[in-house]
Write an enzyme that holds these catalytic residues in place. Sequence first.
Site: not given
Ligand code: CO8
Length: 269
Positions: A77, A120, A123, A143
């Site tokens: 998400a 997500g 999921e 999460e």
């Molecule tokens: N949300 C928003 N932006 C994101 C997300 C995300 N989940 N993942 C990556 N991005 C963005 C980063 O902010 C970044 O943007 P910017 O360049 O503008 O700063 C860009 O993508 C690149 O990301 P990174 O610089 O972090 O890249 P890395 O290669 O270092 O890392 C990862 C890649 C490992 C994927 C890392 O970005 C990460 O850990 N992302 C988050 C993963 C996460 O925690 N996901 C779970 C989110 S919560 C969820 O999914 C709950 C769902 C339940 C339902 C919700 C209903 C509304």
Amino acid sequence: MTMATLPTYTHLLVDVKPIADTNRTVGWVQLNRPKAYNALCNSLMVELASALALLDNDPNVGAIVVTGNDKAFAAGADITELASQSAMDMHRTNPIGDWEAITHCKKPTIAAVNGFALGGGCELMMMCDMAIVGMGAKFGQPEVTIGVIPGAGGTQRLTRAIGKARAMQLTLTGQTFSGEEAYAMGLVSQVVADDEVVPTALALAETIAQKPAMAIQAAKQAINQAAETTLSAGLQVERHLFHLSFASADKTEGMAAFREKRPPVFTHH
Ligand code: CO8
């Protein structure tokens, strides 16, 4: 149908891909927010629900592939969006409602996964009927590392797919796992080299799309009951659907073709 007759989406690339020498097609949905690793913002999920409904209601579409890009199926998400939401905001707007659209598709859905499928994203993949994944794909339910829990079915679908102990360990640590590990645990249907993911998923979708549509829909519905209900209730559903399949024109054609030793010509009725 060509792209010209499909709506334009902001966060998706949607197409219907013809299958050579047939009137059957495969629905194609590509998540397209590459700069944010396909983070699943609300507007993307609203578009996804609408695109899936369109493809599901097209009688020539026999299966639907949902994919991302080389780097990410989806990294979860959109955390930027979630950061400003209160508990009451979430309760009032229930954004997860739109996420479930994929589980309402009558047509088989196939996730084609490369790169990250986190939170997500994992999921969403689990809501699809099958998943073809790359060896380099990275899965996880991270999460807890941002102070919440999986909210789009992760605690339930992961547990049913791989068992309580492994679901517990993966979810409570947030650790990632590979495509091969996902396959070994029974979470996905096939693991292939990364560059084979899309061709394999499309070939699978084409194979299924050419099978008699009524039988495919009934089989999908019956299998889904196995995860939803008791064995005896599921067997009842299977029996009703099995009997119903005898009403289809394709049952008459399929059995006649077998007896006449010729290929069947299905009309998908
Ligand atoms: N949300 C928003 N932006 C994101 C997300 C995300 N989940 N993942 C990556 N991005 C963005 C980063 O902010 C970044 O943007 P910017 O360049 O503008 O700063 C860009 O993508 C690149 O990301 P990174 O610089 O972090 O890249 P890395 O290669 O270092 O890392 C990862 C890649 C490992 C994927 C890392 O970005 C990460 O850990 N992302 C988050 C993963 C996460 O925690 N996901 C779970 C989110 S919560 C969820 O999914 C709950 C769902 C339940 C339902 C919700 C209903 C509304």
